[in-house]
Design an enzyme around this catalytic site. Structure first.
Site, PDB file in Angstrom:
ATOM      1  N   ASP A  50       0.827  -1.214   0.000  1.00  6.09           N
ATOM      2  CA  ASP A  50       0.000   0.000   0.000  1.00  6.09           C
ATOM      3  C   ASP A  50       0.859   1.262   0.000  1.00  6.09           C
ATOM      4  O   ASP A  50       0.520   2.264  -0.639  1.00  6.09           O
ATOM      5  CB  ASP A  50      -0.936   0.013   1.213  1.00  6.09           C
ATOM      6  N   ASN A  94      -5.058  -1.915  -4.356  1.00  7.59           N
ATOM      7  CA  ASN A  94      -6.219  -1.968  -3.472  1.00  7.59           C
ATOM      8  C   ASN A  94      -5.966  -1.087  -2.250  1.00  7.59           C
ATOM      9  O   ASN A  94      -6.422  -1.368  -1.152  1.00  7.59           O
ATOM     10  CB  ASN A  94      -6.489  -3.424  -3.051  1.00  7.59           C
ATOM     11  N   GLY A  96      -6.726   1.747  -0.265  1.00  4.18           N
ATOM     12  CA  GLY A  96      -7.717   2.787   0.048  1.00  4.18           C
ATOM     13  C   GLY A  96      -7.054   4.035   0.615  1.00  4.18           C
ATOM     14  O   GLY A  96      -7.465   5.156   0.318  1.00  4.18           O
ATOM     15  N   ARG A 124     -15.327  -0.852  -4.316  1.00  2.00           N
ATOM     16  CA  ARG A 124     -15.391  -0.146  -3.031  1.00  2.00           C
ATOM     17  C   ARG A 124     -15.920   1.269  -3.276  1.00  2.00           C
ATOM     18  O   ARG A 124     -15.372   2.014  -4.091  1.00  2.00           O
ATOM     19  CB  ARG A 124     -14.013  -0.120  -2.363  1.00  2.00           C
ATOM     20  N   SER A 171     -17.391   5.444   5.115  1.00  4.23           N
ATOM     21  CA  SER A 171     -15.959   5.323   5.365  1.00  4.23           C
ATOM     22  C   SER A 171     -15.447   6.654   5.871  1.00  4.23           C
ATOM     23  O   SER A 171     -15.744   7.697   5.297  1.00  4.23           O
ATOM     24  CB  SER A 171     -15.225   4.942   4.068  1.00  4.23           C
ATOM     25  N   ASP A 318     -10.676  -2.320  12.145  1.00  3.25           N
ATOM     26  CA  ASP A 318      -9.632  -3.229  11.660  1.00  3.25           C
ATOM     27  C   ASP A 318      -9.205  -4.216  12.742  1.00  3.25           C
ATOM     28  O   ASP A 318      -9.191  -5.430  12.529  1.00  3.25           O
ATOM     29  CB  ASP A 318      -8.421  -2.437  11.157  1.00  3.25           C
ATOM     30  N   ARG A 349     -15.964  -8.100   4.598  1.00  2.00           N
ATOM     31  CA  ARG A 349     -15.338  -8.812   5.715  1.00  2.00           C
ATOM     32  C   ARG A 349     -16.341  -9.510   6.631  1.00  2.00           C
ATOM     33  O   ARG A 349     -15.995 -10.492   7.281  1.00  2.00           O
ATOM     34  CB  ARG A 349     -14.472  -7.841   6.533  1.00  2.00           C
ATOM     35  N   ARG A 391      -5.748  -8.707   6.376  1.00  7.40           N
ATOM     36  CA  ARG A 391      -6.167  -8.887   7.775  1.00  7.40           C
ATOM     37  C   ARG A 391      -6.803 -10.248   8.019  1.00  7.40           C
ATOM     38  O   ARG A 391      -6.715 -10.793   9.113  1.00  7.40           O
ATOM     39  CB  ARG A 391      -7.112  -7.764   8.213  1.00  7.40           C
TER      40      ARG A 391
END
Ligand code: C5P
Length: 650
Positions: A50, A94, A96, A124, A171, A318, A349, A391
Site C-alpha cells: 500500500d 487496493n 484505500g 469499493r 468510510s 480493523d 469482511r 487482515r
C-alpha cells in the site's frame, strides 16, 4: 492465488516483537510531506504494497523522494502546493489510504488524472467523496459504474469557500481525504458530516498529522470541521512513524490466548492510533495488559481462558477482526457490533469472516452490521481462504493456537506487513513433535512408546495405520493393486487408537494387524503415493498438546518436517534378528536365526531402495545405534536428545 502456508498447532505464545510502521500514518505522512513546503525526513516508514502504491503515485505526480540506504529513512521533497505534473494515469492497487486522499488532492490540482485499482478497488464505494468534491466545483467523473472507481479527474474552477457536506457513515476515509486536500485551495473551508461519523480515531490521526504539518483544523465535535484560510502545509523537518497498532493486535491477541507475555514495541500509551484501544478490549476479555511509553504487553487471563464478550467495535474496525478470531477461544458466545464498514473493505469482511470462522467449527450468525460467534467445542483444522485481504490472513493465523491451520495465499499480508509470518514465528512455540524412525526390528516402536509415556505425550504408530489399512482393504475385498480404491478407503478409514489398543470400525484389531499377512500388506499399501497422501492429514491430527512422539518412515521428512527432535534408531542386523527371534520364541513361535537375518537384510535393502519414502537417516536426525544397548538406555538417550532439542534456542 499463490500457494498456501501450513501453520502447525501452537503450544504457547511469548516474546517481543518490534512492529512495522503504521500504514495509516505512513501514507498520510507521505501525502502531507509531498504537498508541504520543504524537505521532510520520515523515519520508520512502513515497507508494504500500500505504501509502494502511494510512493509510485507521488513519483508519477512529480514529487521527488529517496530512501537512504543506511538508515532506511525516507526523504520527501515537498512541492509546496498542488502537484506539478498536470496529466497522469495512476494505478493504486487496493490501497484505500492512497486512493481516497489522492482523489481529493488531484481534484484540486487543476490537471487531468485517471485513478484506477484492482477489481476489488472498483467495488469499493467512493461516491460520497466525489459528491463532496463536486460541491466545490471539482470535475470528477466515473469511468465505470457511478459511485465507484475508476475515476477521471479534469481541471475545474474550485470554489473552496462553499461548505461541503459529506456522509460519515460509510468510510471515514472520505472525510480524511477532504481534510487533507482542502488546504490546497488556500481558502477557508468547512466540512459538515452528515450521519454518524464512523471510525473516529482514524480522523483523529489525520487531524494530528495535519497539525504537525502546520495546519490546525477547528473542530466542532465530530460534525463540523473548519480549515482556516491561508492554511499551508510546512514540513516539520523530521517525523517518526509509530508502529502499526492494527498489526499489534495479532501479537497481543496471541499473548492473551497463548499464555504470554507478548510485548509489542513501537506503540504505547500515548499512541495517536485508535487501534491502540484494542488492548482495552482485550482487557475486557480478561487478558492482562501492561503499557509503557513505547510498548504494550498482553498475557492470558489468570483463569487461562478469555471471557465471552459483547462489544461495540465501531471505533476499531480493523483490529476488531482480531477479536472475531479471539472469540473462538472465549468461554461462551461473543458478539461484535456496529461493524458495518467491514462490508466495504478489502473484501466484504462480515461475510468472509463468517464463512471462515465456520470452517474451524464455530457457529456464526451474520447480521447486517454485526457478527455473533459461538466458539467451537473442538477446533477443526481447515484451509482458510483470504480473499486478497491481509487482515483475514493475519487474524486467522491465531487459529493455530487451537489447531493446525492452512492459510491460502499468505502473501496477501504484503499489503501492510510483508514479514508477518516470520514475526509470528518468533513468538509462537509449536506443539513439539519427536520423530523416530529406523529399520525393521530396531526397537523404534518400543522406544517411541516408552518415550511418549515418560513425557506424557501422544503417540502415533504410523506403521499401524498402514497395517490397519491393509487389513481393512482385505476385509472389504479391495485388491492391493487398486490404488484408487485404497486411497478412497484411506480417506475414510474408521480407525481409532485408544490407550495402546486399536479399533477398526468398532472391532478390536490390536493383535490382528501384527500378523504376517498385515505386515506384507502394509508394506505394499505404504508404497502407493496416493495412499500416503490420503493419510497425511490424519497423521498430522495426532499433533496435540502437550506433544507427540511419532514413529515411522516419513515422520521427520514429510509428515512433520518441522519436528523439533528427530531420532534414527538402528542396530546391527544380527542384533535385530536376535531381538526378533526372542519376540517370536516368547510368543511360542519357532524361529530360525539364519532365515530371520536374511529376511531382515532383504527388507532393509528393499526399504532403502524403494522410491517412495525410502529408509534413510535424515541429515538433521540424531543417530542412535542400540547394538550394545538395552531398551532403558535407548529411552534415556532419546529423552536426553529431546530435552536438549526442546531447550535449544528457536
Ligand atoms: O513399522 P511397521 O512394521 O508397523 O510398518 C508397517 C509397514 O508400513 C512397513 O512396511 C513400513 O515400511 C511402512 N511404513 C511406512 N511409513 C510409515 C510407517 C510405516 O511406509 N510412516
Amino acid at each position: 492465488m499463490t500457494g498456501f502456508l501450513d501453520l502447525p498447532p501452537m503450544l504457547r505464545a511469548h516474546g517481543v516483537i518490534r512492529l512495522p510502521g503504521s500504514k495509516s500514518i505512513s501514507n498520510r505522512c507521505l501525502l502531507l510531506a509531498a504537498l508541504a513546503q520543504g524537505e521532510t525526513q520520515i523515519h520508520d516508514l512502513l515497507a508494504s504494497d500500500d505504501v509502494d502504491r502511494m510512493l509510485d503515485a507521488l513519483t508519477a505526480l512529480g514529487v521527488t523522494w529517496r530512501r537512504e540506504d543506511e538508515s532506511g529513512r525516507f526523504v520527501v521533497h515537498g512541492v509546496g502546493g498542488c502537484f506539478p505534473v498536470k496529466k497522469a494515469d495512476l494505478f493504486l492497487g487496493n490501497a484505500g489510504t492512497a486512493f481516497r486522499p489522492l482523489t481529493a488532492a488531484l481534484a484540486l490540482s487543476a490537471g487531468e488524472y485517471r485513478l484506477s485499482g484492482v477489481p476489488r478497488m472498483h467495488e469499493r464505494p467512493i461516491g460520497d467523496l466525489v459528491d463532496g468534491l463536486l460541491q466545490i466545483g471539482a470535475d470528477v467523473r466515473y469511468e465505470g459504474r457511478a459511485g465507484f472507481p475508476p475515476l477521471h479527474v479534469l481541471p475545474a474552477r474550485i470554489e473552496g469557500r462553499r461548505p461541503i457536506r459529506v456522509r460519515g457513515d460509510v468510510s471515514s476515509q472520505f472525510l480524511t481525504a477532504l481534510l487533507m486536500a482542502l488546504p490546497l485551495t488556500g481558502e477557508e473551508a468547512t466540512i459538515e458530516v452528515v450521519g454518524e461519523l464512523i471510525s473516529k480515531p482514524y480522523v483523529a490521526i489525520t487531524l494530528n498529522l495535519m497539525a504537525r504539518f502546520g495546519v490546525s483544523v477547528r473542530q466542532e465535535g465530530w460534525r463540523r470541521f473548519v480549515i482556516p484560510s491561508a492554511s499551508r502545509y510546512r514540513s516539520p523537518g523530521a517525523l517518526h512513524v509509530e508502529g502499526d497498532a492494527s498489526s499489534a493486535s495479532y501479537f497481543l491477541a496471541a499473548g492473551a490466548i497463548g499464555g504470554g507475555p507478548v510485548r509489542v514495541e513501537g506503540v504505547g500509551a500515548h499512541s495517536i492510533q485508535g487501534d491502540i484501544r484494542f488492548a482495552e478490549s482485550l482487557r475486557e476479555l480478561g487478558a492482562r495488559i501492561c503499557m509503557g511509553e513505547n510498548w504494550v504487553e498482553a498475557s492470558a487471563p489468570e483463569t487461562g481462558k478469555l471471557r465471552a464478550f459483547d462489544l461495540d467495535l465501531n471505533a476499531i474496525p480493523d483490529a476488531a477482526m482480531t477479536l472475531a478470531v479471539a472469540a473462538l477461544f472465549a468461554d461462551g458466545p461473543c458478539r461484535l457490533r456496529n461493524i458495518a464498514s467491514w462490508r466495504v473493505k478489502e473484501t466484504d469482511r462480515i461475510a468472509a469472516m463468517a464463512t471462515e470462522l465456520r470452517k474451524v467449527g464455530a457457529e456464526v450468525e451474520e447480521g447486517e452490521d454485526s457478527l455473533a460467534v459461538t466458539p467451537p467445542a473442538v477446533f477443526r483444522p481447515a484451509a482458510i481462504d483470504t480473499y486478497d485481504d491481509h487482515r483475514i490472513a493475519m487474524c486467522f493465523s491465531l487459529v493455530s493456537l487451537g489447531c493446525r491451520v492452512r492459510i491460502n495465499d499468505p502473501a496477501c499480508v504484503n499489503k501492510t506487513f510483508p514479514g508477518y509470518f516470520d514475526s509470528l514465528g518468533k513468538i509462537v512455540e509449536p506443539v513439539p513433535v519427536i520423530a523416530i524412525d529406523g529399520p525393521s526390528a530396531s526397537g523404534k516402536g518400543t522406544v517411541a512408546a516408552l518415550v511418549a509415556r515418560a513425557l506424557g505425550y501422544h503417540y502415533l504408530d504410523s506403521g499401524a495405520l498402514y497395517r490397519v489399512l491393509a487389513l481393512a482393504a482385505m476385509r472389504a475385498g479391495i485388491a492391493l493393486e487398486d490404488e484408487a480404491g485404497l486411497a478412497q478407503l484411506a480417506e475414510s478409514l474408521p480407525v481409532r487408537f485408544d490407550e495402546g489398543r486399536i479399533w477398526l470400525d468398532g472391532d478390536e484389531v490390536t493383535d490382528a494387524i501384527r500378523e504376517e499377512i498385515c505386515s506384507t500388506g502394509a508394506s505394499r499399501v505404504a508404497a502407493v503415493p496416493v495412499v500416503r497422501a490420503a493419510l497425511l492429514e490424519r497423521q498430522r491430527d495426532f499433533r496435540r498438546r502437550p506433544g507427540l512422539v511419532a514413529e515411522g518412515r516419513d515422520m521427520g521428512s514429510v509428515v512433520f518436517p518441522d519436528a523439533q527432535c528427530k531420532i534414527f534408531l538402528t542396530a546391527s542386523a544380527e542384533i535385530r534378528a536376535q531381538r526378533r527371534a526372542k519376540q517370536l520364541i516368547d510368543k511360542g513361535i519357532a524361529a530360525n536365526m539364519r532365515d530371520l537375518l536374511r529376511d531382515l537384510m532383504d527388507r532393509d535393502a528393499r526399504d532403502a531402495a524403494r522410491p517412495v519414502a525410502p529408509l534413510k537417516k535424515l541429515d538433521d536426525a540424531h543417530l542412535l545405534d542400540t547394538t550394545g544397548f538395552g531398551v532403558e538406555e535407548a529411552v534415556a538417550f532419546v529423552l536426553d536428545e529431546v530435552r536438549s532439542s526442546l531447550n535449544a534456542p528457536r
